[in-house]
Design a protein around this motif. Structure first.
Motif, mmCIF file in Angstrom:
data_model
loop_
_atom_site.group_PDB
_atom_site.id
_atom_site.type_symbol
_atom_site.label_atom_id
_atom_site.label_comp_id
_atom_site.label_asym_id
_atom_site.label_seq_id
_atom_site.Cartn_x
_atom_site.Cartn_y
_atom_site.Cartn_z
ATOM 1 N N TRP A 1 9.071 8.536 9.833
ATOM 2 C CA TRP A 1 10.497 8.297 10.092
ATOM 3 C C TRP A 1 11.315 9.547 9.795
ATOM 4 O O TRP A 1 12.236 9.885 10.519
ATOM 5 C CB TRP A 1 10.999 7.133 9.266
ATOM 6 N N ARG A 2 10.960 10.233 8.717
ATOM 7 C CA ARG A 2 11.678 11.453 8.341
ATOM 8 C C ARG A 2 11.531 12.522 9.435
ATOM 9 O O ARG A 2 12.499 13.171 9.818
ATOM 10 C CB ARG A 2 11.148 11.964 6.999
ATOM 11 N N ARG A 3 10.314 12.670 9.958
ATOM 12 C CA ARG A 3 10.090 13.644 11.031
ATOM 13 C C ARG A 3 10.873 13.260 12.288
ATOM 14 O O ARG A 3 11.427 14.124 12.966
ATOM 15 C CB ARG A 3 8.597 13.768 11.350
ATOM 16 N N CYS A 4 10.940 11.972 12.597
ATOM 17 C CA CYS A 4 11.732 11.509 13.745
ATOM 18 C C CYS A 4 13.197 11.889 13.556
ATOM 19 O O CYS A 4 13.841 12.417 14.469
ATOM 20 C CB CYS A 4 11.618 9.995 13.910
ATOM 21 N N ALA A 5 13.715 11.618 12.373
ATOM 22 C CA ALA A 5 15.116 11.926 12.095
ATOM 23 C C ALA A 5 15.373 13.424 12.189
ATOM 24 O O ALA A 5 16.385 13.862 12.746
ATOM 25 C CB ALA A 5 15.514 11.394 10.716
ATOM 26 N N ASN B 1 0.863 -1.173 0.000
ATOM 27 C CA ASN B 1 0.000 0.000 0.000
ATOM 28 C C ASN B 1 0.903 1.227 0.000
ATOM 29 O O ASN B 1 1.481 1.581 1.020
ATOM 30 C CB ASN B 1 -0.906 -0.025 1.230
ATOM 31 N N SER B 2 1.013 1.885 -1.132
ATOM 32 C CA SER B 2 1.948 3.007 -1.260
ATOM 33 C C SER B 2 1.560 4.188 -0.365
ATOM 34 O O SER B 2 2.428 4.901 0.119
ATOM 35 C CB SER B 2 2.072 3.460 -2.708
ATOM 36 N N ARG B 3 0.282 4.376 -0.115
ATOM 37 C CA ARG B 3 -0.138 5.466 0.776
ATOM 38 C C ARG B 3 0.381 5.208 2.187
ATOM 39 O O ARG B 3 0.938 6.102 2.827
ATOM 40 C CB ARG B 3 -1.654 5.588 0.786
ATOM 41 N N ASN B 4 0.214 3.990 2.681
ATOM 42 C CA ASN B 4 0.709 3.655 4.017
ATOM 43 C C ASN B 4 2.228 3.739 4.077
ATOM 44 O O ASN B 4 2.782 4.211 5.070
ATOM 45 C CB ASN B 4 0.247 2.266 4.436
ATOM 46 N N GLU B 5 2.891 3.276 3.046
ATOM 47 C CA GLU B 5 4.358 3.378 3.000
ATOM 48 C C GLU B 5 4.793 4.832 3.105
ATOM 49 O O GLU B 5 5.726 5.157 3.833
ATOM 50 C CB GLU B 5 4.897 2.794 1.691
ATOM 51 N N ARG B 6 4.118 5.706 2.371
ATOM 52 C CA ARG B 6 4.438 7.134 2.395
ATOM 53 C C ARG B 6 4.243 7.713 3.793
ATOM 54 O O ARG B 6 5.066 8.489 4.272
ATOM 55 C CB ARG B 6 3.558 7.863 1.376
ATOM 56 N N ILE B 7 3.162 7.308 4.456
ATOM 57 C CA ILE B 7 2.878 7.809 5.806
ATOM 58 C C ILE B 7 3.974 7.370 6.769
ATOM 59 O O ILE B 7 4.465 8.171 7.573
ATOM 60 C CB ILE B 7 1.493 7.316 6.279
ATOM 61 N N VAL B 8 4.388 6.114 6.700
ATOM 62 C CA VAL B 8 5.441 5.605 7.580
ATOM 63 C C VAL B 8 6.765 6.303 7.289
ATOM 64 O O VAL B 8 7.469 6.742 8.204
ATOM 65 C CB VAL B 8 5.581 4.074 7.449
ATOM 66 N N LEU B 9 7.105 6.433 6.025
ATOM 67 C CA LEU B 9 8.364 7.104 5.665
ATOM 68 C C LEU B 9 8.366 8.563 6.112
ATOM 69 O O LEU B 9 9.388 9.062 6.598
ATOM 70 C CB LEU B 9 8.618 6.994 4.159
#
Length: 83
Positions: free
Chosen positions: A14-18, A3-11
């Motif tokens: 992670w980006r915000r965490c970093a 699910n590309s939408r879910n992948e985008r949300i997770v990525l």
């Protein structure tokens, strides 16, 4: 199928965490609470925890085992999980 939408949300998460200097997959406690502090917080959140238990726990029983419901305080402290 992915699910590309879910992948985008997770990525994005992670980006915000970093960007905040946090490891997105870290398991260490950032703000440990004493047992008494956690007990007090849970007592203050009693109504929310009761509502969570009455709704999330029965719902979780009908979902795949990989599913989870988490109840966190306004500060992001885990108060209850459905397992």
């Amino acid at each position: 199928m992915k699910n590309s939408r879910n992948e985008r949300i997770v990525l994005d998460s992670w980006r915000r965490c970093a960007q905040a200097g946090l490891s997105p997959d870290s398991t260490r406690q950032l703000y440990p609470l004493s047992d008494q502090q956690l007990k007090t917080l849970c007592e203050q959140s009693h109504n929310n925890i009761s509502a969570f238990e009455s709704c999330a726990v029965p719902t979780a029983a009908s979902l795949p085992k990989a599913s989870a419901f988490l109840l966190v305080s306004q500060q992001g402290i885990l108060l209850k999980k459905n397992t």
